[in-house]
Enzyme design. Structure first.
Site, PDB file in Angstrom:
ATOM      1  N   LYS A  19      -9.934 -15.046   3.993  1.00  0.00           N
ATOM      2  CA  LYS A  19     -11.160 -15.760   4.413  1.00  0.00           C
ATOM      3  C   LYS A  19     -12.410 -14.909   4.252  1.00  0.00           C
ATOM      4  O   LYS A  19     -13.457 -15.388   3.832  1.00  0.00           O
ATOM      5  CB  LYS A  19     -11.041 -16.259   5.855  1.00  0.00           C
ATOM      6  CG  LYS A  19     -10.994 -15.145   6.893  1.00  0.00           C
ATOM      7  CD  LYS A  19     -10.215 -15.531   8.096  1.00  0.00           C
ATOM      8  CE  LYS A  19      -8.766 -15.497   7.751  1.00  0.00           C
ATOM      9  NZ  LYS A  19      -7.879 -14.603   8.374  1.00  0.00           N
ATOM     10  N   LYS A  69     -14.476 -18.430   8.477  1.00  0.00           N
ATOM     11  CA  LYS A  69     -13.846 -19.755   8.334  1.00  0.00           C
ATOM     12  C   LYS A  69     -14.905 -20.855   8.333  1.00  0.00           C
ATOM     13  O   LYS A  69     -14.821 -21.826   7.571  1.00  0.00           O
ATOM     14  CB  LYS A  69     -12.835 -19.962   9.471  1.00  0.00           C
ATOM     15  CG  LYS A  69     -11.623 -19.038   9.353  1.00  0.00           C
ATOM     16  CD  LYS A  69     -10.806 -19.002  10.633  1.00  0.00           C
ATOM     17  CE  LYS A  69      -9.564 -18.130  10.489  1.00  0.00           C
ATOM     18  NZ  LYS A  69      -8.893 -17.837  11.761  1.00  0.00           N
ATOM     19  N   ARG A 107       0.835  -1.194   0.000  1.00  0.00           N
ATOM     20  CA  ARG A 107       0.000   0.000   0.000  1.00  0.00           C
ATOM     21  C   ARG A 107       0.879   1.257   0.000  1.00  0.00           C
ATOM     22  O   ARG A 107       0.668   2.174  -0.742  1.00  0.00           O
ATOM     23  CB  ARG A 107      -0.927  -0.002   1.220  1.00  0.00           C
ATOM     24  CG  ARG A 107      -2.161   0.813   0.951  1.00  0.00           C
ATOM     25  CD  ARG A 107      -3.217   0.655   1.999  1.00  0.00           C
ATOM     26  NE  ARG A 107      -3.111  -0.612   2.707  1.00  0.00           N
ATOM     27  CZ  ARG A 107      -3.847  -0.919   3.747  1.00  0.00           C
ATOM     28  NH1 ARG A 107      -4.732  -0.077   4.193  1.00  0.00           N
ATOM     29  NH2 ARG A 107      -3.701  -2.077   4.369  1.00  0.00           N
ATOM     30  N   GLY A 128      -0.063 -16.464  12.384  1.00  0.00           N
ATOM     31  CA  GLY A 128       1.367 -16.156  12.428  1.00  0.00           C
ATOM     32  C   GLY A 128       1.968 -16.165  11.030  1.00  0.00           C
ATOM     33  O   GLY A 128       1.480 -16.859  10.134  1.00  0.00           O
TER      34      GLY A 128
HETATM   35  N1  HSE Z   1      -6.788 -13.583  13.987  1.00  0.00           N
HETATM   36  C1  HSE Z   1      -6.892 -14.978  13.726  1.00  0.00           C
HETATM   37  C2  HSE Z   1      -6.758 -15.757  15.025  1.00  0.00           C
HETATM   38  C3  HSE Z   1      -5.869 -15.500  12.750  1.00  0.00           C
HETATM   39  O1  HSE Z   1      -6.670 -15.164  16.105  1.00  0.00           O
HETATM   40  O2  HSE Z   1      -6.775 -16.969  14.971  1.00  0.00           O
HETATM   41  C4  HSE Z   1      -6.175 -15.119  11.357  1.00  0.00           C
HETATM   42  O3  HSE Z   1      -7.400 -15.651  10.950  1.00  0.00           O
END
Ligand code: HSE
Length: 434
Positions: free
Chosen positions: A107, A207, A49, A309
């Site tokens: 996602k 998800k 960006r 991560g």
């Molecule tokens: N923020 C998400 C989590 C990871 O805490 O699992 C990315 O989807």
């Protein structure tokens, strides 16, 4: 240049935590990837960006702020790790429309616009891979799309959000309330500065939509997923769970529900629930993810690992990149969207669930009968009742059998209005056999 020597040119969109790791692994493992694919892979450019800060380990000459130009240049495949809906949707559609395969970790985009992306991929004969979109490093979507393609999946239940799992694990371990545990998670870097997407269940719901779509060969969008986050989970809920040998987890549950007349629908939901301490998901602690799949022939399968991560997510992205590149070398395509079953989505009110209800009651004759009558009036069958204490301290704990969620909600509302009920201490769904 022979075809085998001609590099596959990759556009990388995004250079945050995951993008940096993708760039690093692509560069460091270039020789091995070439051997696995059968052709070299070349990072053609990285769209960011703002190109206003040093990015250690990332070749500065590859950075560009012109994502559209990069996608439209002579690249063969596009890897997207920017996130968000726009401009990502437009960029990926433009890549797919031009016949360029896409690997994405997005996602939210897939859960809302997956159908549109799959249609574009089919029309131009491009691949669309997205293993990193659900549960980070854990190989989960490929097993659902490919390994279990010959089986019939009935249920997918899991912990797919590490932030909320960290917070709930810490509440269980310390007895802390939600706000205190969230503050600690933020201080230690486990929660984002704006934790809304995680704690309110949006991340897990996206998800869940992707998992349900793959498991049940049906297009499910995030808006069809019943979503509750963890902000309402109290220290009393956690203590109530402990008393009945359970733990509280934020679950993503995708189920195929069959009615008495044989008609099928899908119920997809994200909400906190008490599960038995003996359940395999109960021991998933901290920021880890785990998903349990139940299929007719395979039986029960469990997938466990790091759900977030930079490096773990980049591992899933690279796996997809190798798969797509191999398809290009061998001249084939990966799995397409499978939505032939087109099962209707069931509302949460109609979905069978079970409740745990903990009440602070006046210890007077007849209170148990009054409460039990309300349950019976709503056709909710009680599985277990326990009364503790006397006089000022009396508490009543009820665990139900399965009933439509709407009936359970109305039951609790009615019970809360009884004069003998001083307080509804905890109401939470329960999952898993005792
Ligand atoms: N923020 C998400 C989590 C990871 O805490 O699992 C990315 O989807």
């Amino acid at each position: 240049m022979t075809d085998e020597a001609k590099p596959i040119r990759v556009a990388l969109l995004g250079c945050g935590t995951v993008g940096t790791e993708v760039a690093r692994l692509l560069t460091e493992q270039a020789d091995e990837l070439t051997a696995r694919i059968g052709r070299p892979v070349e990072l053609a450019g990285i769209a960011v960006r703002r190109n206003n800060k040093p990015r250690p380990g990332v070749p500065a000459e590859l950075l560009t702020t012109d994502a559209e130009g990069l996608v439209g240049s002579d690249v063969d495949l596009v890897v997207e790790v920017i996130g968000g809906i726009e401009p990502t949707r437009t960029l990926l559609l433009s890549a797919l429309n031009a016949g360029k395969s896409v690997v994405t970790a997005n996602k939210a985009l897939l859960a809302e616009h997956g159908g549109e992306l799959f249609t574009a991929a089919d029309a131009s004969g491009a691949d669309l891979y997205f293993e990193a979109a659900v549960a980070g490093a854990i190989p989960l979507l490929r097993p659902l799309r490919e390994s279990l393609a010959g089986d019939r999946i009935n249920r997918v239940i899991g912990i797919v959000n590490g932030t909320t799992n960290y917070i709930l694990s810490s509440m269980s371990a310390t007895g802390a309330g939600y706000s205190e545990a969230l503050e600690e998670a933020s201080r230690l870097g486990y929660a984002e500065a704006d934790p809304t997407a995680d704690v309110d269940g949006f991340d897990a719901a996206a998800k869940a939509a992707i998992l349900a779509s793959l498991a049940f060969h049906t297009r499910v969008t995030a808006s069809q997923v019943h979503r509750e986050g963890i902000a309402q989970v109290s220290a009393s809920d956690i203590a109530s769970a402990t008393q009945i040998n359970r733990v509280v987890k934020l679950l993503c549950i995708c189920e195929r529900v069959t009615d008495e007349d044989g008609s099928e629908s899908v119920a997809v939901r994200v909400h906190p629930a008490m599960i038995p301490k003996s359940h395999p998901l109960a021991s998933v602690g901290g920021a880890f993810n785990a998903v349990f799949v139940e299929a007719d022939a395979a039986g029960q399968l469990m997938f466990y690992g790091q759900g977030a991560g930079g490096a773990p997510t980049a591992s899933a992205v690279l796996g997809d990149l190798v798969a797509v590149a191999r398809n290009m070398v061998l001249g084939g395509l990966g799995p397409r969207e499978s939505a032939y079953a087109d099962l209707p989505a069931r509302t949460m009110g109609q979905t069978p669930t079970r409740y745990h209800v903990s009440l602070d009651v006046a210890d007077v004759a007849g209170v148990l009968a009054q409460v039990a009558t309300i349950f019976a009036e709503h056709d909710v069958s009680i599985a277990a009742v326990r009364q503790q204490g006397r006089a000022e301290d009396a508490s009543l704990v009820i665990v139900t059998h399965g009933a439509p969620d709407a009936a359970l909600r109305s039951t609790v509302d009615k019970v809360a209005g009884l004069a003998a009920v001083r307080e509804v201490v905890s109401v939470m769904r329960v999952e898993g056999d005792d």
